[in-house]
Scaffold this motif. Structure first.
Motif, PDB file in Angstrom:
ATOM      1  N   GLN A  12     -24.496 -54.837 -23.847  1.00  0.00           N
ATOM      2  CA  GLN A  12     -23.597 -55.143 -22.661  1.00  0.00           C
ATOM      3  C   GLN A  12     -23.991 -54.411 -21.731  1.00  0.00           C
ATOM      4  O   GLN A  12     -24.643 -53.044 -21.674  1.00  0.00           O
ATOM      5  N   LEU A  13     -24.134 -54.655 -20.534  1.00  0.00           N
ATOM      6  CA  LEU A  13     -24.520 -54.197 -19.291  1.00  0.00           C
ATOM      7  C   LEU A  13     -23.097 -53.678 -18.730  1.00  0.00           C
ATOM      8  O   LEU A  13     -22.055 -54.337 -18.410  1.00  0.00           O
ATOM      9  N   LEU A  14     -23.040 -52.418 -18.180  1.00  0.00           N
ATOM     10  CA  LEU A  14     -21.880 -51.746 -17.677  1.00  0.00           C
ATOM     11  C   LEU A  14     -22.065 -50.963 -16.329  1.00  0.00           C
ATOM     12  O   LEU A  14     -23.242 -50.606 -15.888  1.00  0.00           O
ATOM     13  N   SER A  15     -21.106 -50.909 -15.567  1.00  0.00           N
ATOM     14  CA  SER A  15     -21.227 -50.193 -14.373  1.00  0.00           C
ATOM     15  C   SER A  15     -21.663 -48.684 -14.524  1.00  0.00           C
ATOM     16  O   SER A  15     -20.996 -48.185 -15.272  1.00  0.00           O
ATOM     17  N   ALA A  16     -22.445 -48.105 -13.691  1.00  0.00           N
ATOM     18  CA  ALA A  16     -22.475 -46.712 -13.995  1.00  0.00           C
ATOM     19  C   ALA A  16     -21.599 -45.633 -13.143  1.00  0.00           C
ATOM     20  O   ALA A  16     -21.776 -44.998 -12.066  1.00  0.00           O
ATOM     21  N   THR A  17     -20.507 -45.745 -13.865  1.00  0.00           N
ATOM     22  CA  THR A  17     -19.286 -45.125 -13.386  1.00  0.00           C
ATOM     23  C   THR A  17     -18.700 -44.582 -14.568  1.00  0.00           C
ATOM     24  O   THR A  17     -18.793 -44.810 -15.771  1.00  0.00           O
ATOM     25  N   PRO A  18     -17.633 -43.669 -14.407  1.00  0.00           N
ATOM     26  CA  PRO A  18     -17.027 -42.887 -15.399  1.00  0.00           C
ATOM     27  C   PRO A  18     -16.217 -44.114 -16.217  1.00  0.00           C
ATOM     28  O   PRO A  18     -16.079 -44.067 -17.399  1.00  0.00           O
ATOM     29  N   ARG A  19     -15.659 -44.922 -15.455  1.00  0.00           N
ATOM     30  CA  ARG A  19     -14.927 -46.041 -16.053  1.00  0.00           C
ATOM     31  C   ARG A  19     -15.775 -46.917 -17.205  1.00  0.00           C
ATOM     32  O   ARG A  19     -15.628 -47.206 -18.250  1.00  0.00           O
ATOM     33  N   GLY A  20     -17.011 -47.156 -16.552  1.00  0.00           N
ATOM     34  CA  GLY A  20     -18.073 -47.690 -17.431  1.00  0.00           C
ATOM     35  C   GLY A  20     -18.409 -47.054 -18.734  1.00  0.00           C
ATOM     36  O   GLY A  20     -18.755 -47.530 -19.719  1.00  0.00           O
ATOM     37  N   ALA A  21     -18.594 -45.681 -18.580  1.00  0.00           N
ATOM     38  CA  ALA A  21     -18.926 -45.014 -19.642  1.00  0.00           C
ATOM     39  C   ALA A  21     -17.925 -44.879 -20.678  1.00  0.00           C
ATOM     40  O   ALA A  21     -18.156 -45.110 -21.883  1.00  0.00           O
ATOM     41  N   ARG A  22     -16.549 -44.858 -20.145  1.00  0.00           N
ATOM     42  CA  ARG A  22     -15.373 -45.179 -21.064  1.00  0.00           C
ATOM     43  C   ARG A  22     -15.410 -46.457 -21.900  1.00  0.00           C
ATOM     44  O   ARG A  22     -15.244 -46.630 -23.086  1.00  0.00           O
ATOM     45  N   LEU A  23     -15.736 -47.246 -21.096  1.00  0.00           N
ATOM     46  CA  LEU A  23     -15.704 -48.673 -21.676  1.00  0.00           C
ATOM     47  C   LEU A  23     -16.878 -48.667 -22.731  1.00  0.00           C
ATOM     48  O   LEU A  23     -16.707 -49.471 -23.701  1.00  0.00           O
ATOM     49  N   ALA A  24     -17.855 -48.189 -22.614  1.00  0.00           N
ATOM     50  CA  ALA A  24     -19.087 -48.174 -23.384  1.00  0.00           C
ATOM     51  C   ALA A  24     -18.511 -47.759 -24.817  1.00  0.00           C
ATOM     52  O   ALA A  24     -18.783 -48.256 -25.938  1.00  0.00           O
ATOM     53  N   ARG A  25     -17.698 -46.514 -24.822  1.00  0.00           N
ATOM     54  CA  ARG A  25     -17.398 -46.108 -25.887  1.00  0.00           C
ATOM     55  C   ARG A  25     -16.250 -46.898 -26.548  1.00  0.00           C
ATOM     56  O   ARG A  25     -16.388 -47.248 -28.026  1.00  0.00           O
ATOM     57  N   LEU A  26     -15.483 -47.409 -26.052  1.00  0.00           N
ATOM     58  CA  LEU A  26     -14.390 -48.451 -26.443  1.00  0.00           C
ATOM     59  C   LEU A  26     -15.018 -49.787 -27.019  1.00  0.00           C
ATOM     60  O   LEU A  26     -14.676 -50.111 -28.191  1.00  0.00           O
ATOM     61  N   LEU A  27     -15.964 -49.951 -26.361  1.00  0.00           N
ATOM     62  CA  LEU A  27     -16.576 -51.409 -26.792  1.00  0.00           C
ATOM     63  C   LEU A  27     -17.466 -51.067 -28.242  1.00  0.00           C
ATOM     64  O   LEU A  27     -17.439 -51.723 -29.039  1.00  0.00           O
ATOM     65  N   ALA A  28     -18.080 -49.896 -28.275  1.00  0.00           N
ATOM     66  CA  ALA A  28     -18.816 -49.546 -29.269  1.00  0.00           C
ATOM     67  C   ALA A  28     -17.784 -49.581 -30.773  1.00  0.00           C
ATOM     68  O   ALA A  28     -18.100 -49.894 -31.785  1.00  0.00           O
TER      69      ALA A  28
END
Length: 162
Positions: A12-28
């Motif tokens: 998944q490609l994500l935005s380079a923002t704190p929100r994108g980092a949080r979403l990466a963890r949730l998606l994982a």
């Protein structure tokens, strides 16, 4: 006869923002749950911490305006979960492992990654970026994509369908 897939893969490609980092963890965590490792198991908890750290580093140290980062998860037949976070800043590689003093307010994230993983490292991500990857050993062989995952409560890998 159709050949079975021996690697589970998510990217998944994500935005380079704190929100994108949080979403990466949730998606994982969500993806691992779909593969049969529930959020409360050791594999999922370790992966969540590793993804959180690598994604936070990508956002903090690997950000280039207008470009995101990529999260990839692969569960291989070799009983390994590989986590990759790619960002566009190949010139900013993680620092060598070091110990943090009790007064340091930062610098412990990669020590956590080192503790939770079997191994980790970096490699180039052409044309100018880098991939920081980490591997976590899985407790049991990974299912093939054709098997139906069970939802074990013990944190063990799913049982193969008969």
């Amino acid at each position: 006869m159709k050949s079975e897939i021996s690697t589970l893969h998510f990217t998944q490609l994500l935005s380079a923002t704190p929100r994108g980092a949080r979403l990466a963890r949730l998606l994982a965590v969500q993806q691992l749950d779909e593969w049969g490792w529930p959020p409360s198991c050791e594999v999922s908890e370790s992966a969540a911490l590793v993804v959180a750290e690598l994604a936070a580093n990508a956002v903090t140290h690997g950000q280039v305006k207008g470009r995101g980062f990529r999260l990839t998860l692969s569960a291989e037949a070799s009983n390994t979960l590989r986590i990759e976070v790619a960002d566009p800043r190949g010139d900013r590689r993680p620092l060598a492992r070091r110990t943090a003093s009790s007064t340091d307010e930062t610098g412990r994230g990669l020590l956590i990654v080192d503790t939770l993983t079997a191994r980790w490292g970096t490699e180039p991500w052409p044309p100018s970026g880098k991939v920081v990857w980490a591997e976590i050993g899985l407790p049991r062989p990974v299912l093939t994509a054709s098997a139906s995952p069970a939802q074990p409560s013990t944190g063990a890998a799913p049982e193969a369908a008969s």
